[in-house]
Write a protein that holds these residues in place. Sequence first.
Motif, mmCIF file in Angstrom:
data_model
loop_
_atom_site.group_PDB
_atom_site.id
_atom_site.type_symbol
_atom_site.label_atom_id
_atom_site.label_comp_id
_atom_site.label_asym_id
_atom_site.label_seq_id
_atom_site.Cartn_x
_atom_site.Cartn_y
_atom_site.Cartn_z
ATOM 1 N N ASP A 156 1.220 -1.178 -0.087
ATOM 2 C CA ASP A 156 -0.256 -0.091 -0.287
ATOM 3 C C ASP A 156 0.852 1.133 0.211
ATOM 4 O OD1 ASP A 156 0.805 0.170 2.646
ATOM 5 O OD2 ASP A 156 -0.528 -0.263 3.205
ATOM 6 N N GLU A 157 0.592 2.052 -0.111
ATOM 7 C CA GLU A 157 0.806 3.265 0.511
ATOM 8 C C GLU A 157 1.496 3.640 1.400
ATOM 9 O OE1 GLU A 157 -0.195 9.221 -0.675
ATOM 10 O OE2 GLU A 157 -1.744 7.156 0.135
ATOM 11 N N ARG A 197 2.177 -1.318 -7.736
ATOM 12 C CA ARG A 197 2.147 -1.568 -6.128
ATOM 13 C C ARG A 197 2.173 -2.987 -6.132
ATOM 14 N NH1 ARG A 197 -1.423 3.270 -3.080
ATOM 15 N NH2 ARG A 197 0.192 4.583 -3.612
#
Length: 229
Positions: A156-157, A197
């Motif tokens: 994830d971010e 990602r």
Amino acid sequence: MPRSDRLLELIQFLRTRRRPVGGAQLADEFGVSLRTIYRDIQTLIARGAPIDGEAGVGYVLRPGFTVPPLMFSSDEIEAVVLGSQMVARSADITLTKAARNALAKITAVLPAGRSDEADASGLLAGPISAAVESVNLAPIRSAIRMERKIWISYSDEAGLQTERNIWPILLTFCATVRLLAAWCELREGYRQFRTDRIVAFAEIGEAYPRRRHALVKEWREIEGLSEPQ
């Protein structure tokens, strides 16, 4: 509109109508005189189009007639050229090669006098700076077509990695990112994953429990998206 394009559009228009269409309606639709429509109809009939009817009664195209797929209008040729350029600049290597090959094949078999239109197109796809994927998207596209589940390791971010089993249904190619829409078994709902990602993935070998068409429709309703026209 060039006459060759108008003849093609006339055939396409009649294909969508079940009842006879009057000459006056056709003339109004294409912005030409009634006499021009009569000439166009006779030209199409002479070229083998199964059109029934006559002046004052209306015209109908008999069922079963298909337009040869390479009878492109000028606008359609430009759309194909621009679309292939955009795919070649934004997709994975396999799809990029396929787009270039497809355009070359189409250009090679266009009718005489039309093949130069692709090279002379006044449209050009601009540069696209999409994020670089760490995985090959071609197998993911295959899983979508075959309606197969896949396992992914996703970051994830914040850099936190999770492992998920998902049902991939759509790939969206945006200007800077590519998004994979899927049903996530971990979250028990639809999610969109940035493909850059996805750290790793593998095919599970299991089919979706539901058809992809139904999943896409459901996802669109949840996202408030209309069906493509």
